[in-house]
Design a protein around this motif. Structure first.
Motif, mmCIF file in Angstrom:
data_model
loop_
_atom_site.group_PDB
_atom_site.id
_atom_site.type_symbol
_atom_site.label_atom_id
_atom_site.label_comp_id
_atom_site.label_asym_id
_atom_site.label_seq_id
_atom_site.Cartn_x
_atom_site.Cartn_y
_atom_site.Cartn_z
ATOM 1 N N ASP A 98 0.676 -1.358 0.040
ATOM 2 C CA ASP A 98 -0.087 0.133 -0.026
ATOM 3 C C ASP A 98 0.845 1.178 0.040
ATOM 4 O O ASP A 98 0.846 2.228 0.706
ATOM 5 N N ALA A 100 1.253 3.599 -1.882
ATOM 6 C CA ALA A 100 0.737 4.937 -2.310
ATOM 7 C C ALA A 100 0.426 5.854 -0.853
ATOM 8 O O ALA A 100 0.132 7.116 -0.993
ATOM 9 N N ASP A 135 1.830 -1.655 -4.649
ATOM 10 C CA ASP A 135 0.640 -1.318 -4.496
ATOM 11 C C ASP A 135 -0.198 -1.904 -5.493
ATOM 12 O O ASP A 135 0.488 -2.387 -6.698
ATOM 13 N N ASP A 138 -3.286 0.065 -10.147
ATOM 14 C CA ASP A 138 -4.253 1.293 -10.516
ATOM 15 C C ASP A 138 -3.642 2.425 -9.818
ATOM 16 O O ASP A 138 -4.052 3.770 -10.155
ATOM 17 N N ARG A 139 -2.924 2.176 -8.368
ATOM 18 C CA ARG A 139 -2.487 3.288 -7.904
ATOM 19 C C ARG A 139 -0.799 3.739 -8.076
ATOM 20 O O ARG A 139 -0.347 4.881 -7.592
#
Length: 174
Positions: A98, A100, A135, A138-139
């Motif tokens: 995660d 981002a 991540d 898409d991020r």
């Protein structure tokens, strides 16, 4: 057309793969393909970017992931010293899931300072430091843009200072 984004330093890798089901810290190679030999890397640790949205929570997440001693100072200088000591013991790969969310609640300069610290440690370490920003695909684009924005104003990976073979701390950042 705008200027090209700065290229990520060699010690920094982006990965759009989901976390490994067994929690292993696996990473792609520098070209984004599979790491030679596959599987978990020696010295690999997982850290959640969601648990590191501020400087304070970043230091707590790193202290937990790396099993840092209780006397770890939880500041940029202490991080540089601790990581340099850790690299004396062997290679280190930090996989940030995660990613981002990493320092997302701080001004961009804080991410820049973190990258400065990591770059200085990577440049001065006896062993290899690799940081994998993982991540959802898409991020990743927004994450790359955020990192590129802070890299464009810095020389990441330079050694800020050295005393007795130690990497010095980065400039102070509020």
């Amino acid at each position: 057309m705008g200027a090209a984004s700065p290229q990520a330093p060699a010690w920094l890798v982006y990965d759009g793969a989901p976390p490994e089901p067994d929690g292993g810290a696996t990473v792609p190679g520098s070209d984004g393909g599979p790491q030679p030999g596959g599987g978990a890397l020696p010295g690999g640790v997982l850290m959640s970017g969601t648990q590191a949205r501020t400087r304070a929570t970043l230091h707590e997440a790193l202290a937990g992931a790396l099993a840092l001693p209780g006397w770890y100072g939880r500041n940029w200088d202490a991080l540089a010293d601790t990581l340099a000591d850790r690299l004396d013991a062997g290679p280190l790969t930090v996989v940030v899931t995660d990613a981002a969310d990493l320092l997302a609640d701080e001004p961009p300069a804080q991410l820049g300072t973190l990258l400065d610290v990591l770059g200085a440690v990577a440049a001065g370490g006896h062993e290899t430091l690799r940081v994998v920003l993982r991540d959802h695909p898409d991020r990743l684009s927004a994450l790359r843009d955020r990192v590129a924005a802070v890299l464009s104003g810095r020389v990441v990976g330079r050694v800020v200072g050295r005393v007795d073979g130690r990497v010095g701390g980065p400039p102070s950042a509020g």
